[in-house]
Design an enzyme around this catalytic site. Structure first.
Site, PDB file in Angstrom:
ATOM      1  N   SER A  28       0.802  -1.224   0.000  1.00 15.90           N
ATOM      2  CA  SER A  28       0.000   0.000   0.000  1.00 15.90           C
ATOM      3  C   SER A  28       0.834   1.272   0.000  1.00 15.90           C
ATOM      4  O   SER A  28       0.375   2.303  -0.478  1.00 15.90           O
ATOM      5  CB  SER A  28      -0.964  -0.004   1.182  1.00 15.90           C
ATOM      6  OG  SER A  28      -0.292  -0.271   2.387  1.00 15.90           O
ATOM      7  N   HIS A  82      -5.440  -3.167  -2.741  1.00 14.39           N
ATOM      8  CA  HIS A  82      -5.119  -2.217  -3.819  1.00 14.39           C
ATOM      9  C   HIS A  82      -5.075  -2.856  -5.196  1.00 14.39           C
ATOM     10  O   HIS A  82      -4.933  -2.153  -6.191  1.00 14.39           O
ATOM     11  CB  HIS A  82      -3.792  -1.523  -3.526  1.00 14.39           C
ATOM     12  CG  HIS A  82      -3.788  -0.780  -2.239  1.00 14.39           C
ATOM     13  ND1 HIS A  82      -4.241   0.515  -2.133  1.00 14.39           N
ATOM     14  CD2 HIS A  82      -3.446  -1.169  -0.990  1.00 14.39           C
ATOM     15  CE1 HIS A  82      -4.147   0.895  -0.870  1.00 14.39           C
ATOM     16  NE2 HIS A  82      -3.683  -0.096  -0.157  1.00 14.39           N
ATOM     17  N   LYS A 126     -11.708   0.961  -1.673  1.00 21.01           N
ATOM     18  CA  LYS A 126     -10.724   1.521  -2.596  1.00 21.01           C
ATOM     19  C   LYS A 126     -11.296   1.527  -4.018  1.00 21.01           C
ATOM     20  O   LYS A 126     -12.183   2.308  -4.289  1.00 21.01           O
ATOM     21  CB  LYS A 126      -9.403   0.794  -2.413  1.00 21.01           C
ATOM     22  CG  LYS A 126      -8.781   1.308  -1.103  1.00 21.01           C
ATOM     23  CD  LYS A 126      -7.822   0.440  -0.413  1.00 21.01           C
ATOM     24  CE  LYS A 126      -7.469   1.085   0.923  1.00 21.01           C
ATOM     25  NZ  LYS A 126      -6.936   0.170   1.892  1.00 21.01           N
TER      26      LYS A 126
HETATM   27  C1  LIG Z   1      -6.931   0.043   3.320  1.00 16.81           C
HETATM   28  C2  LIG Z   1      -6.342  -1.266   3.650  1.00 16.81           C
HETATM   29  C3  LIG Z   1      -6.912  -2.095   4.605  1.00 16.81           C
HETATM   30  C4  LIG Z   1      -8.056  -1.656   5.480  1.00 16.81           C
HETATM   31  O1  LIG Z   1      -9.249  -1.711   4.806  1.00 16.81           O
HETATM   32  P1  LIG Z   1     -10.460  -0.826   5.371  1.00 16.81           P
HETATM   33  O2  LIG Z   1     -11.650  -1.368   4.691  1.00 16.81           O
HETATM   34  O3  LIG Z   1     -10.135   0.569   5.003  1.00 16.81           O
HETATM   35  O4  LIG Z   1     -10.486  -1.044   6.852  1.00 16.81           O
HETATM   36  C5  LIG Z   1      -6.388  -3.357   4.780  1.00 16.81           C
HETATM   37  N1  LIG Z   1      -5.315  -3.767   4.074  1.00 16.81           N
HETATM   38  C6  LIG Z   1      -4.705  -2.980   3.166  1.00 16.81           C
HETATM   39  C7  LIG Z   1      -3.530  -3.487   2.417  1.00 16.81           C
HETATM   40  C8  LIG Z   1      -5.197  -1.695   2.944  1.00 16.81           C
HETATM   41  O5  LIG Z   1      -4.592  -0.911   2.071  1.00 16.81           O
END
Ligand SMILES: *Cc1c(COP(=O)(O)O)cnc(C)c1O
Length: 390
Positions: free
Chosen positions: A176, A204, A236
């Site tokens: 990320s 992602h 996302k």
């Molecule tokens: C954003 C993210 C999360 C968390 O997900 P949310 O739904 O925002 O709680 C978990 N793992 C990764 C790799 C992320 O980028």
């Protein structure tokens, strides 16, 4: 006696690590209003531009009319409603897995899955750059916890020699804060050779990688034998909220029985599931969004290299500019902001010490002209950035 919170806050401020929440006063999109200032933003994870899509909004609205706004109860009581169920079936089909289970957030999906699968007497091996939610879950699980070198199957293999009990190997699909893609074929081969399970958090990758947006699993063509535990998040590229785990019948049933963050929480609003069903359709079928995004990524990398910026080994929409010193990264971010551009500086502890960076993210909602504006501003600001204080 009292907690000395002030001293702790001051310490963080002095280290240029103090966090502030920018106030967004517009919908998500390239043209944002932040703290009263119109800015061209390059920091959202809304990679396909679906967070404010009219059809997704319409689905949410229709869902609210039909189902109301609250989940009302946990899934095991009376909160598991029609749209949740329909979305799980659609996500299972999309990922090519027998079943999928909806969670309220990605953080909870990771916490619930890790703690349901391993505990005392078991082992967890994680990439050292994994998302905080995975690292936290690994520690909380009570299993023996070890990190291997970033994206290094050889380092993983060494640690696999010394595991006990059931072993779960856990990695981000797309990292990320770096944007690089996990070497899943190599990691999966090591895990399988030792009878360990591989769990991938592809927050992602879904929507951005793979011909149909199926993420790293589709990109590498990995089925359930290689990749038994597949996690995706919906906040996302899907543009909505929530998360899912996809895998075997037994895996999903085990999560329903044993994943406490699944069991002891209210289901997400059913209308949200209606919106996600719509965004899933757009994500899968509107190939042009990924093509446009790929063009912008190429444009950005080419331009940034000409300016002499230090990019990372990434072909994904996450295109960090490595700076190193936290105060310098913040300064560059401020210089861009004075020119009407928003790019977030990412500092420790989110990234390792000495690797502060500007995390540029591109989305299908950006235009080539907007990416050029960013490149122009970087060409102007970067040479003016003073060296780090000694
Ligand atoms: C954003 C993210 C999360 C968390 O997900 P949310 O739904 O925002 O709680 C978990 N793992 C990764 C790799 C992320 O980028």
């Amino acid at each position: 006696m009292s907690f000395d919170l002030k001293a702790r806050l001051e310490q963080r401020r002095a280290a240029a690590l103090y966090r502030q929440r920018p106030l967004l006063e517009s919908p998500q999109g390239p043209q944002a209003v932040v703290d009263g200032q119109p800015l061209l933003a390059f920091c959202s994870n809304d990679y396909l531009g679906l967070a404010n899509h009219p059809q997704v909004i319409a689905a949410w609205r229709a869902g609210a009319e039909r189902w109301g706004v609250g989940g009302g109860a946990s899934h095991l009581v009376i909160g598991h409603s029609g749209p949740h169920h329909e979305l799980e079936l659609a996500l299972a089909e999309f990922t090519g897995r027998p079943r999928a289970l909806l969670f309220t957030t990605g953080y909870m999906a990771n916490l619930g899955t890790l703690t349901a699968l391993v505990g005392q007497g078991d082992s967890v091996l994680q990439d050292r750059l994994n998302h905080a939610s995975l690292l936290d879950a690994g520690l909380l699980s009570g299993a023996r916890f070890n990190r291997y070198l970033h994206n290094d199957a050889v380092s993983l293999a060494k640690r696999l020699e010394k595991t006990v009990g059931n072993t779960l190997v856990v990695t981000d699909g797309v990292f990320s804060m770096d944007g690089d893609v996990a070497d899943l074929p190599a990691l999966a081969a090591e895990a399988r050779a030792k009878g360990a399970w591989l769990m991938v958090d592809d927050a992602h990758g879904f929507g951005t990688l793979g011909k149909h947006g199926g993420g790293v699993a589709e990109h590498f063509g990995l089925g359930m034998d290689d990749l038994p535990v597949l996690v995706g998040t919906l906040g996302k590229a899907f543009g909505t909220a929530g998360a899912f785990v996809a895998g075997s019948e037994d895996l999903i049933e085990s999560l329903i029985q044993f994943a406490r963050p699944y069991i002891y929480t209210t289901s997400q609003p059913p209308a949200l599931a209606c919106a996600t069903l719509q965004s899933l359709q757009l994500l899968r079928d509107e190939q042009w969004r990924r093509e446009h995004l790929d063009n912008l990524i190429r444009q950005f990398r080419l331009g940034a290299e000409q300016i002499g910026l230090q990019l990372m080994d990434s072909f994904t929409p996450i295109q960090p500019i490595m700076i190193g010193d936290a105060a310098r990264a913040v300064r560059l971010s401020q210089m861009l902001r004075e020119r009407g551009l928003m790019v977030t500086a990412i500092r420790p502890p989110t990234v390792p010490a000495g690797s502060a960076r500007l995390r540029v993210t591109l989305t299908a909602a950006h235009s080539e002209a907007q990416v050029q504006l960013l490149l122009n501003a970087l060409a102007e600001c970067y040479p003016q950035l003073e060296p780090a204080d000694a």
